[in-house]
Enzyme design. Structure first.
Site, PDB file in Angstrom:
ATOM      1  CG  PHE A   1      -6.102  -2.850 -13.924  1.00 41.65           C
ATOM      2  CD1 PHE A   1      -7.445  -2.574 -13.713  1.00 41.65           C
ATOM      3  CD2 PHE A   1      -5.479  -2.256 -15.003  1.00 41.65           C
ATOM      4  CE1 PHE A   1      -8.140  -1.729 -14.567  1.00 41.65           C
ATOM      5  CE2 PHE A   1      -6.167  -1.406 -15.851  1.00 41.65           C
ATOM      6  CZ  PHE A   1      -7.497  -1.144 -15.642  1.00 41.65           C
ATOM      7  CG  ASP A   2      -7.340  -3.866 -18.139  1.00 43.30           C
ATOM      8  OD1 ASP A   2      -6.490  -3.231 -17.484  1.00 43.30           O
ATOM      9  OD2 ASP A   2      -7.984  -3.350 -19.073  1.00 43.30           O
TER      10      ASP A   2
ATOM     11  CE1 TYR B   1      19.263   8.948 -24.914  1.00 41.64           C
ATOM     12  CE2 TYR B   1      20.671   8.013 -23.209  1.00 41.64           C
ATOM     13  CZ  TYR B   1      19.809   7.840 -24.281  1.00 41.64           C
ATOM     14  OH  TYR B   1      19.499   6.586 -24.711  1.00 41.64           O
TER      15      TYR B   1
ATOM     16  CB  ALA C   1      -2.006   2.681  -9.811  1.00 37.94           C
TER      17      ALA C   1
ATOM     18  CG  ASP D   1      -0.835  -2.485  -9.571  1.00 35.77           C
ATOM     19  OD1 ASP D   1      -0.650  -1.251  -9.635  1.00 35.77           O
ATOM     20  OD2 ASP D   1      -1.488  -3.111 -10.429  1.00 35.77           O
TER      21      ASP D   1
ATOM     22  CG  HIS E   1     -11.455  -4.207 -22.253  1.00 32.19           C
ATOM     23  ND1 HIS E   1     -10.628  -5.282 -22.036  1.00 32.19           N
ATOM     24  CD2 HIS E   1     -10.839  -3.154 -21.666  1.00 32.19           C
ATOM     25  CE1 HIS E   1      -9.572  -4.903 -21.342  1.00 32.19           C
ATOM     26  NE2 HIS E   1      -9.672  -3.596 -21.108  1.00 32.19           N
TER      27      HIS E   1
ATOM     28  CE  LYS F   1      -4.265   4.052 -13.407  1.00 28.14           C
ATOM     29  NZ  LYS F   1      -3.457   3.530 -14.526  1.00 28.14           N
TER      30      LYS F   1
HETATM   31  N1  F0G Z   1      -2.391  -1.211 -12.249  1.00 25.99           N
HETATM   32  C1  F0G Z   1      -3.581  -0.687 -11.925  1.00 25.99           C
HETATM   33  C2  F0G Z   1      -4.184  -0.971 -10.587  1.00 25.99           C
HETATM   34  C3  F0G Z   1      -4.246   0.136 -12.849  1.00 25.99           C
HETATM   35  O1  F0G Z   1      -5.426   0.659 -12.509  1.00 25.99           O
HETATM   36  C4  F0G Z   1      -3.645   0.390 -14.097  1.00 25.99           C
HETATM   37  C5  F0G Z   1      -4.303   1.222 -15.083  1.00 25.99           C
HETATM   38  C6  F0G Z   1      -2.407  -0.187 -14.382  1.00 25.99           C
HETATM   39  C7  F0G Z   1      -1.806  -0.974 -13.426  1.00 25.99           C
HETATM   40  C8  F0G Z   1      -1.715   0.045 -15.692  1.00 25.99           C
HETATM   41  O2  F0G Z   1      -1.209   1.326 -15.749  1.00 25.99           O
HETATM   42  O3  F0G Z   1      -2.453   2.444 -17.620  1.00 25.99           O
HETATM   43  O4  F0G Z   1      -0.325   3.381 -16.720  1.00 25.99           O
HETATM   44  O5  F0G Z   1      -0.302   1.317 -18.071  1.00 25.99           O
HETATM   45  N2  F0G Z   1      -5.504   1.566 -15.011  1.00 25.99           N
HETATM   46  C9  F0G Z   1      -6.200   2.456 -15.907  1.00 25.99           C
HETATM   47  C10 F0G Z   1      -7.652   2.467 -15.519  1.00 25.99           C
HETATM   48  C11 F0G Z   1      -5.949   2.267 -17.343  1.00 25.99           C
HETATM   49  O6  F0G Z   1      -8.449   3.011 -16.295  1.00 25.99           O
HETATM   50  O7  F0G Z   1      -7.995   1.983 -14.452  1.00 25.99           O
HETATM   51  P1  F0G Z   1      -1.070   2.166 -17.121  1.00 25.99           P
END
Ligand code: F0G
Length: 478
Positions: free
Chosen positions: A137-138, A85, A229, A227, A462, A270
């Site tokens: 990002f969304d 843990y 990723a 950010d 979406h 990613k």
């Molecule tokens: N930031 C970026 C640039 C991303 O592309 C994503 C996720 C996130 C944050 C959020 O991360 O999914 O681990 O919670 N992108 C995916 C995509 C979902 O399809 O581009 P997450």
């Protein structure tokens, strides 16, 4: 030495060998279900490809997130993961690896990127705030807006022109950033840079731009967060495209851009080559303490943050593997190769090819479908119907939003369909099939109808919304 081997050596020196730098050890059978069945499934999913069962998908390019094939070393690390843990060995490896790569002192683990965003923004934002980013990002936009704050996109103008070939279309416009500071002043608590810029075509951000954004932030006394990723893919582009970077390693370049920022959020799904995971890493001790306290409520104890020990172990190993330049070269050139095949068919896409995806230009292919009838969604639905391929719209369905000043609905500049390429998963021949299928769908022309929203949820519509062909007929008119 004959001429062939000289060329091979030359390619090898440049890291340009076109082969996969791995061999396949485990395979997963995929199936192409008959067209009739695809037609039924698409109607049952109400034209939202997020709702189609994956068993009925032939080639799944919905996302590159959490869809990587893990290596034998990662699976081995999972088997020896420590499930204690608190203070597990796997946590030590996770923390040490992230500290080494980023240089940041504090590491906060969490189960994926949006949890990292939620932790950071939940701690730093309130409803008076405005957050500039190249393009949010969304989920990042949603996490900012969920706090009542404003998400402001400041990407350079080049990044909004799908036809322009430029090396760093992910760069932030310094003019737009300065204007944001002039306009909003103290209301800006932090600036973000998304590397690579997913919503803007997977385009990289240059070292020079990170440095320049850093200067602006320093002058204003505001922290900069990345950010990150797809940080390794971004570093590869810097190595290839930016002056003076060719002889540096991916790790050195990454360390430099992390050094210009105060911290980062990462979706490990990613560039950590895993199916689940994420983190926040930063230098500020006070903020780190707040994040850790919040983490315990939301995700878990600060040495596992919602992940199993084996997940932490796989992330640590994946982060080491992703710095391998030969892997990155193959990865990014596989995406470029898909672009070249689309060029042969004259299928338009955002140029140049991105690091993790190709973004088809649906506005250009379907000029008869207006943004409010979602040309990108219509193309993605038809691509499934015609070829069993799943792709994702990045356009009005995902990114339409209210103007912060006037409240008016603003459509994004581009209507795109993203073909995201999972890492180490698909072959060149499979991607050739994808390119050829895209050309077939493009050739449907005006037979392809737009889609209307039948129902939508309050945020991130979406994912869950229900759609129907405009005019009550078929998606593809006979
Ligand atoms: N930031 C970026 C640039 C991303 O592309 C994503 C996720 C996130 C944050 C959020 O991360 O999914 O681990 O919670 N992108 C995916 C995509 C979902 O399809 O581009 P997450």
């Amino acid at each position: 030495m004959d001429r062939e081997s000289t060329r091979a050596e030359e390619l090898d020196r440049d890291g340009d060998l076109p082969f996969e730098p791995y061999r396949v050890k485990v395979v997963e059978r995929i199936h192409r279900v008959p067209r009739q069945q695809r037609r039924r499934l698409l109607a049952e999913a109400e034209y939202n490809v997020f709702k189609i069962p994956s068993s009925a998908i032939y080639i799944d390019l919905l996302t590159d997130s959490g869809t990587s094939a893990m290596s034998d070393r990662q699976w081995a690390a999972m088997m020896t993961g420590d499930e204690a843990y608190a203070q597990s060995r796997s946590w030590d490896d996770f923390e040490r690896t992230i500290r080494e790569i980023t240089g940041y002192r504090h590491v906060i683990p969490c189960h994926q990127g949006r949890a990292a965003e939620n932790l950071l923004f939940g701690t730093l934002l309130d409803e008076t705030h405005v957050v500039p980013n190249n393009i949010h990002f969304d989920t990042t936009r949603a996490n900012v807006e969920f706090r009542g704050a404003v998400a402001l996109d400041c990407v350079c103008d080049e990044g909004l022109d799908p036809d322009l070939e430029a090396p760093f279309k992910g760069d932030m416009s310094l003019v737009k950033l300065e204007q944001a500071f002039e306009k909003y002043g103290q209301r800006i608590p932090l600036v973000m840079l998304t590397i690579t810029n997913n919503s803007g075509g997977g385009q990289p951000v240059s070292l020079a731009n990170v440095r320049a954004v850093r200067e602006v932030c320093l002058a204003r006394g505001v922290p900069l967060y990345l950010d990150c990723a797809r940080f390794a893919e971004n570093a590869w582009f810097i190595k290839r495209r930016e002056d003076g970077q060719r002889d540096r390693s991916i790790a050195e370049i990454a360390r430099e851009f992390f050094g210009y920022a105060d911290g980062c959020t990462m979706s490990a799904k990613k560039d950590a080559l895993v199916n689940i995971g994420g983190f926040v890493a930063l230098n500020d001790e006070k903020i780190a303490e707040c994040l850790a306290a919040r983490l315990i409520i939301q995700e878990g104890f600060p040495t596992y943050g919602g992940l199993a020990g084996r997940d932490l172990a796989a992330v640590a190993e994946g982060l080491r593997e992703v710095l391998d330049e030969e892997y990155l070269t193959h990865r990014i050139e596989q995406v470029a190769r898909l672009g070249a095949r689309l060029d042969e068919h004259g299928v338009p896409y955002l140029r140049p090819a991105g690091g993790h995806a190709i973004y088809l230009d649906a506005k250009r292919m379907l000029p008869h479908i207006p943004p409010n009838l979602f040309p990108g969604v219509s193309f993605a639905a038809a691509l499934y119907l015609e070829a069993g391929i799943r792709a994702c719209e990045i356009g009005s369905l995902m990114f339409e939003h209210a103007d912060p000043d006037t409240g008016e609905t603003v459509a994004p500049e581009m209507e795109l369909v993203r073909l995201a390429i999972p890492r180490r998963v698909y072959s060149h021949t499979q991607l050739d099939y994808v390119a050829d299928s895209c050309a077939r769908v493009r050739d449907l022309g005006e037979r392809l109808q737009g889609l209307e929203i039948v129902w939508q949820p309050m945020a991130l519509r979406h994912f869950l919304c229900r759609l129907a062909p405009h005019g009550g007929g078929e998606l593809i008119e006979p």
